[in-house]
Design a protein around this motif. Structure first.
Motif, short mmCIF file in Angstrom:
data_model
loop_
_atom_site.label_atom_id
_atom_site.label_comp_id
_atom_site.label_asym_id
_atom_site.label_seq_id
_atom_site.Cartn_x
_atom_site.Cartn_y
_atom_site.Cartn_z
N HIS A 31 -34.50 94.59 -38.81
CA HIS A 31 -34.07 93.99 -40.06
C HIS A 31 -33.49 95.05 -40.97
O HIS A 31 -33.72 96.24 -40.78
CB HIS A 31 -35.22 93.26 -40.75
N GLY A 32 -32.70 94.62 -41.94
CA GLY A 32 -32.09 95.54 -42.88
C GLY A 32 -31.15 94.82 -43.81
O GLY A 32 -31.12 93.59 -43.86
N LEU A 33 -30.36 95.60 -44.54
CA LEU A 33 -29.41 95.03 -45.50
C LEU A 33 -28.02 94.99 -44.90
O LEU A 33 -27.53 96.00 -44.37
CB LEU A 33 -29.38 95.86 -46.77
N LEU A 34 -27.37 93.86 -45.00
CA LEU A 34 -26.03 93.69 -44.48
C LEU A 34 -25.06 94.52 -45.31
O LEU A 34 -25.05 94.44 -46.55
CB LEU A 34 -25.64 92.21 -44.52
N GLN A 35 -24.24 95.33 -44.64
CA GLN A 35 -23.27 96.19 -45.32
C GLN A 35 -21.87 95.57 -45.32
O GLN A 35 -21.20 95.60 -46.33
CB GLN A 35 -23.22 97.56 -44.65
N GLU A 36 -21.45 95.05 -44.15
CA GLU A 36 -20.12 94.44 -44.08
C GLU A 36 -19.99 93.56 -42.85
O GLU A 36 -20.75 93.68 -41.90
CB GLU A 36 -19.02 95.50 -44.09
N ILE A 37 -19.00 92.66 -42.91
CA ILE A 37 -18.67 91.80 -41.79
C ILE A 37 -17.21 92.05 -41.45
O ILE A 37 -16.35 92.05 -42.33
CB ILE A 37 -18.87 90.31 -42.15
N LYS A 38 -16.95 92.30 -40.14
CA LYS A 38 -15.59 92.54 -39.65
C LYS A 38 -15.34 91.59 -38.48
O LYS A 38 -15.72 91.90 -37.36
CB LYS A 38 -15.42 93.99 -39.18
N GLY A 39 -14.77 90.43 -38.76
CA GLY A 39 -14.54 89.45 -37.69
C GLY A 39 -15.86 88.96 -37.15
O GLY A 39 -16.69 88.42 -37.88
N ASN A 40 -16.08 89.15 -35.84
CA ASN A 40 -17.34 88.74 -35.20
C ASN A 40 -18.41 89.80 -35.28
O ASN A 40 -19.54 89.58 -34.85
CB ASN A 40 -17.09 88.42 -33.72
N GLN A 41 -18.08 90.97 -35.80
CA GLN A 41 -19.00 92.10 -35.90
C GLN A 41 -19.59 92.19 -37.30
O GLN A 41 -18.98 91.77 -38.28
CB GLN A 41 -18.29 93.41 -35.58
N ALA A 42 -20.79 92.76 -37.37
CA ALA A 42 -21.44 92.99 -38.66
C ALA A 42 -22.11 94.36 -38.62
O ALA A 42 -22.50 94.83 -37.55
CB ALA A 42 -22.47 91.91 -38.94
N VAL A 43 -22.21 94.97 -39.78
CA VAL A 43 -22.89 96.26 -39.91
C VAL A 43 -24.03 96.06 -40.90
O VAL A 43 -23.83 95.56 -42.00
CB VAL A 43 -21.93 97.36 -40.43
N TYR A 44 -25.24 96.46 -40.46
CA TYR A 44 -26.39 96.40 -41.36
C TYR A 44 -27.02 97.78 -41.43
O TYR A 44 -26.83 98.62 -40.56
CB TYR A 44 -27.40 95.34 -40.91
N LYS A 45 -27.75 98.03 -42.51
CA LYS A 45 -28.36 99.34 -42.72
C LYS A 45 -29.86 99.22 -42.57
O LYS A 45 -30.50 98.37 -43.19
CB LYS A 45 -28.03 99.86 -44.12
N LYS A 46 -30.41 100.09 -41.70
CA LYS A 46 -31.86 100.17 -41.49
C LYS A 46 -32.24 101.63 -41.51
O LYS A 46 -31.67 102.43 -40.78
CB LYS A 46 -32.25 99.53 -40.16
N ASP A 47 -33.16 102.00 -42.36
CA ASP A 47 -33.63 103.39 -42.47
C ASP A 47 -32.48 104.36 -42.65
O ASP A 47 -32.38 105.36 -41.93
CB ASP A 47 -34.46 103.77 -41.24
N GLU A 48 -31.59 104.06 -43.58
CA GLU A 48 -30.44 104.92 -43.90
C GLU A 48 -29.43 105.08 -42.77
O GLU A 48 -28.57 105.96 -42.80
CB GLU A 48 -30.91 106.30 -44.38
#
Length: 76
Positions: A31-48
């Motif tokens: 789990h973590g905080l969502l940073q960005e969405i790029k099409g079907n991909q997503a980037v989330y942040k966990k432990d920096e």
């Protein structure tokens, strides 16, 4: 969802800074905080650390922090 009338009280959007839980894939249960969405991909942040995954693997639990407590059990 409120009971017993079953009315929706709040809806969480899949957007930047949403608190997300991964429900599939090799990071399932993370789990973590969502940073960005790029099409079907997503980037989330966990432990920096920024981690890329599929957008469809994410489940939103709240804005910036989870609204509910969950317990994830891993079967190996």
């Amino acid at each position: 969802l409120s009971l017993p009338d079953q009315k929706i009280k709040e809806v969480f959007e899949l957007k930047k800074d949403a608190f997300v839980l991964l429900i599939r894939g090799k990071h399932s249960g993370a789990h973590g905080l969502l940073q960005e969405i790029k099409g079907n991909q997503a980037v989330y942040k966990k432990d920096e650390q920024n981690i890329e995954t599929l957008k469809k693997y994410l489940f939103v639990l709240g804005d910036k922090k989870p609204l509910i407590d969950i317990e994830v059990e891993h079967n190996i």
